[in-house]
Write a protein that holds these residues in place. Structure first.
Motif, short mmCIF file in Angstrom:
data_model
loop_
_atom_site.label_atom_id
_atom_site.label_comp_id
_atom_site.label_asym_id
_atom_site.label_seq_id
_atom_site.Cartn_x
_atom_site.Cartn_y
_atom_site.Cartn_z
N ARG A 197 58.75 -33.17 43.96
CA ARG A 197 58.97 -32.22 42.62
C ARG A 197 60.29 -31.49 42.67
O ARG A 197 60.55 -31.15 43.71
CB ARG A 197 57.70 -31.43 42.54
CG ARG A 197 56.22 -31.90 42.27
CD ARG A 197 55.47 -30.84 41.56
NE ARG A 197 54.84 -29.73 42.47
CZ ARG A 197 53.77 -29.54 42.84
NH1 ARG A 197 52.81 -30.01 42.08
NH2 ARG A 197 53.51 -28.63 43.74
N LEU A 198 60.90 -31.22 41.55
CA LEU A 198 61.97 -30.43 41.61
C LEU A 198 61.83 -29.21 41.88
O LEU A 198 61.32 -28.46 41.00
CB LEU A 198 62.72 -30.82 40.27
CG LEU A 198 63.25 -32.19 40.13
CD1 LEU A 198 63.60 -32.54 38.63
CD2 LEU A 198 64.15 -32.75 40.95
N ALA A 199 62.08 -28.39 42.85
CA ALA A 199 61.73 -27.04 43.21
C ALA A 199 62.53 -26.32 42.53
O ALA A 199 63.85 -26.35 42.34
CB ALA A 199 62.12 -26.95 44.78
N GLY A 200 61.94 -25.20 41.61
CA GLY A 200 62.45 -24.23 41.30
C GLY A 200 62.91 -24.56 39.53
O GLY A 200 63.63 -23.78 38.91
N VAL A 201 62.22 -25.51 39.18
CA VAL A 201 62.65 -26.08 37.87
C VAL A 201 61.39 -26.36 37.05
O VAL A 201 60.44 -27.16 37.47
CB VAL A 201 63.70 -27.38 37.84
CG1 VAL A 201 63.87 -27.62 36.60
CG2 VAL A 201 64.73 -27.29 38.55
N GLU A 202 61.30 -25.81 35.90
CA GLU A 202 60.26 -26.16 34.83
C GLU A 202 60.77 -27.04 34.01
O GLU A 202 61.55 -26.89 32.99
CB GLU A 202 59.70 -24.95 34.11
CG GLU A 202 58.72 -25.13 33.41
CD GLU A 202 58.10 -24.04 32.42
OE1 GLU A 202 57.79 -24.18 31.31
OE2 GLU A 202 58.48 -22.86 32.83
N LEU A 203 60.50 -28.34 33.98
CA LEU A 203 61.04 -29.44 33.09
C LEU A 203 60.55 -29.37 31.77
O LEU A 203 59.29 -29.12 31.33
CB LEU A 203 60.64 -30.93 33.66
CG LEU A 203 61.63 -31.34 34.79
CD1 LEU A 203 61.06 -32.94 35.06
CD2 LEU A 203 62.92 -31.57 34.19
N ALA A 204 61.61 -29.45 30.77
CA ALA A 204 61.34 -29.58 29.38
C ALA A 204 61.00 -31.14 29.15
O ALA A 204 61.43 -31.91 29.74
CB ALA A 204 62.34 -29.19 28.68
N PRO A 205 60.33 -31.73 28.20
CA PRO A 205 60.30 -33.06 27.67
C PRO A 205 61.38 -33.61 27.45
O PRO A 205 61.71 -34.64 27.96
CB PRO A 205 59.31 -32.96 26.45
CG PRO A 205 58.84 -31.53 26.19
CD PRO A 205 59.64 -30.57 26.89
N SER A 206 62.61 -33.10 27.15
CA SER A 206 63.98 -33.69 27.03
C SER A 206 64.05 -33.98 28.83
O SER A 206 65.11 -34.80 28.83
CB SER A 206 64.81 -32.82 26.42
OG SER A 206 64.84 -31.69 26.83
N GLY A 207 63.87 -33.00 29.72
CA GLY A 207 64.28 -33.25 31.04
C GLY A 207 63.63 -34.51 31.54
O GLY A 207 64.44 -35.06 32.43
#
Length: 237
Positions: free
Chosen positions: A108-118
């Motif tokens: 998982r990408l630590a420290g990141v809350e992915l948006a759908p566009s991400g």
């Protein structure tokens, strides 16, 4: 000629006497060298072991934030499914391949809350079978919290996603909240997010300033807890 032989014999005798007198020291040295050899071999085995589950990774690897290499297989909502590619040492690797199991690591990408566009951006930028590096920061159940780096270690995907406005900063799970490393990385991620915010990129272009403030307030854990308390209080009265 006889004198030379006598001198050589005397030197050999002295060497023998010294060896007898320091026998315990010589034994200790040989034992120490043997132990060192075993430790080097054990370390080589660990570095060449193929990890197929987050639980297989030694605690020391996570604590020391070791970088691992892997081959990307899938991008899912839970994270990146990566096949670990360990360091290859001919003799040791050949033996290990006979008993190594198969499996993928969930990164998982630590420290990141992915948006759908991400998510869409990742699927476009990362190709199946592409080699990536991931630096271990923490371990949560069967998932690894990591800084994910490109094939040539030049791009940190965690920062790039925030820099493009394709996600929001979040708590870095697995690291102590009061540690120096936590705040060092968190500041890096915040600076990347701030660049997107200033340039109105990605999700920041879609929301007005007032909407962003309202969203941040509504998602704040303290505010959510306070709302729950007020709701409970009203029902009690």
């Amino acid at each position: 000629m006889a004198e030379r032989r006598s001198g050589a014999a005397e030197g050999l005798a002295r060497l023998s006497e010294w060896a007898d007198a320091h026998l315990s020291l010589l034994r200790s040295l040989s034992t120490g060298m043997a132990v060192a050899g075993v430790l080097v071999l054990a370390r080589s085995v660990r570095m060449t072991t193929k990890f197929t589950s987050a639980l297989d990774i030694p605690v020391q690897f996570v604590e020391k934030n070791v970088k691992l290499r892997g081959k990307l297989h899938h991008i899912t909502e839970k994270g990146l499914e990566v096949e670990h590619i360990p360091i290859s040492i001919p003799f040791i690797t050949a033996i290990q391949r006979k008993w190594q199991s198969k499996g993928l690591l969930l990164v998982r990408l630590a420290g990141v809350e992915l948006a759908p566009s991400g998510m869409a951006w990742l699927q476009q930028e990362l190709k199946p079978k592409q080699m990536i590096w991931f630096q271990l920061l923490g371990r949560e159940d069967l998932a690894l919290e990591c800084l994910v780096l490109g094939q040539f270690l030049s791009v940190c995907l965690n920062e790039e996603i925030l820099r493009q406005g394709l996600g929001r900063t979040a708590r870095i799970e697995g690291l102590h909240h009061d540690s120096r490393l936590y705040w060092k990385l968190h500041k890096r991620l915040l600076r990347a997010e701030l660049k997107a915010l200033k340039k109105n990129k990605g999700i920041w272009k879609e929301e007005s300033y007032s909407e962003r403030i309202r969203d941040r307030i509504s998602n704040n854990k303290f505010v959510q807890t306070l709302k729950q308390f007020v709701s409970w209080l009203r029902r009690s009265i």
